[in-house]
Design an enzyme around this catalytic site. Structure first.
Site, short mmCIF file in Angstrom:
data_model
loop_
_atom_site.label_atom_id
_atom_site.label_comp_id
_atom_site.label_asym_id
_atom_site.label_seq_id
_atom_site.Cartn_x
_atom_site.Cartn_y
_atom_site.Cartn_z
N ASP A 49 -9.56 -8.38 15.19
CA ASP A 49 -9.36 -7.62 16.07
C ASP A 49 -10.48 -6.75 16.56
O ASP A 49 -11.32 -5.90 15.70
CB ASP A 49 -8.37 -6.59 15.47
CG ASP A 49 -7.71 -5.68 16.42
OD1 ASP A 49 -8.31 -5.47 17.53
OD2 ASP A 49 -6.89 -4.85 16.30
N CYS A 80 -9.22 -7.05 25.80
CA CYS A 80 -9.02 -7.72 24.16
C CYS A 80 -8.68 -9.16 24.50
O CYS A 80 -8.78 -9.90 23.45
CB CYS A 80 -7.86 -6.83 23.59
SG CYS A 80 -6.41 -6.64 24.60
N HIS A 130 -1.84 -5.68 23.23
CA HIS A 130 -2.92 -6.03 22.59
C HIS A 130 -2.88 -7.41 22.10
O HIS A 130 -1.80 -8.05 21.69
CB HIS A 130 -3.33 -5.15 21.38
CG HIS A 130 -4.72 -5.02 20.86
ND1 HIS A 130 -5.79 -4.94 21.60
CD2 HIS A 130 -4.97 -5.33 19.65
CE1 HIS A 130 -6.91 -4.94 20.69
NE2 HIS A 130 -6.46 -5.06 19.65
N GLN A 189 -14.92 -4.42 20.05
CA GLN A 189 -14.53 -4.61 21.61
C GLN A 189 -14.95 -3.03 22.01
O GLN A 189 -14.42 -2.02 21.81
CB GLN A 189 -13.04 -4.55 21.71
CG GLN A 189 -12.53 -4.75 23.08
CD GLN A 189 -11.13 -4.54 23.35
OE1 GLN A 189 -10.30 -4.93 22.63
NE2 GLN A 189 -10.65 -4.24 24.69
#
Length: 255
Positions: A204, A112, A187, A106
């Protein structure tokens, strides 16, 4: 409204080139976006209201194809645990056919939610529902051969992806931030089952790479006992329990 900022610099030290409005943690918004990207309308996101109540879990179509967990990041516990975990990990360099999962670093601020969606639909059984010649199909064709840094830049450079995301970000019930550069303190993390090795992966985009959580049984999905225990690790980290947490599941719509 739920999303989060990523670390302020690219891995090469440069500042963010792109800032997106955050996506609301809303299964309808997420579903609209995956359909706009080119995922079959047979797939939808749903809320998961309980990980322990068999009656509530029975309403979720199986198999569960991916989980997207939304949680608060502005806590001392989260920051300390993530910093310690990341310090002990090597940077991920996977690309192409060598990858057991497709992972996206990211680098777009406040996006996100989008990265959670991309992880959910690029891996596991969900990837079979991507329509040929769709925006997502073209993104995967371009990104999969690339190393993480080049892959991240390819996502940044996609104006079609930016427009699709913006259309979804202004939907929902939450107040949209006045500026895409305004950071928020939530998140998204995605959990998928690799269609290559059958392992559970924590995805992630603000980490150093995908985290292999171990092998799942052939008939086990991401709402099985093992995956649920991993999600509960997040829920148990904060003294206030699951305040501020929400969970969505990607499923095939039986309607």
């Amino acid at each position: 409204m739920a999303s989060s900022a990523v670390p302020p610099n690219h891995s090469d030290g440069s500042k963010h080139r792109k800032h997106y409005l955050p996506l609301e943690s809303n299964p309808d918004v997420f579903t609209q976006l995956i359909h706009r990207l080119g995922v079959s309308k047979n797939l939808v996101f749903q809320d998961v209201y309980s990980l322990d109540d068999p009656d509530l879990l029975s309403f979720i179509p199986r198999p569960a194809l991916a989980l997207v967990l939304v949680f608060p990041t502005a806590t001392e516990t989260y920051e300390k645990e993530k910093a310690a975990r990341e310090a002990a990990r090597e940077e991920y360099h996977g690309k192409g056919e060598e990858e057991d999962v497709v992972w996206y670093r990211q680098t777009i601020n406040n996006a996100c939610g989008l990265y959670g969606i991309l992880h959910a639909v690029s891996n596991g059984p969900a990837h079979l529902f991507i329509e040929p010649e769709s925006l997502l199909s073209r993104i995967l064709t371009k990104c999969i051969p690339l190393a993480p840094t080049e892959r991240a830049l390819a996502l940044e450079d996609s104006e079609e992806l930016e427009h699709a995301h913006h259309a979804a970000a202004v939907q929902g019930d939450s107040v949209v931030p006045q500026s895409a550069e305004d950071d928020v303190d939530y998140h998204y993390v995605c959990f998928v089952k690799s269609h290559k090795n059958g392992h559970l992966y924590e995805m992630d985009g603000s980490s150093k790479g995908p985290i292999d959580r171990g092998a799942l049984a052939n008939d086990e999905d991401v709402l099985g006992e093992m995956a649920v225990s991993v999600v509960k690790e997040y829920l148990g980290r904060e003294e206030d329990g699951n305040v501020g947490f929400s969970l969505m599941v990607l499923v095939q719509d039986g309607a």
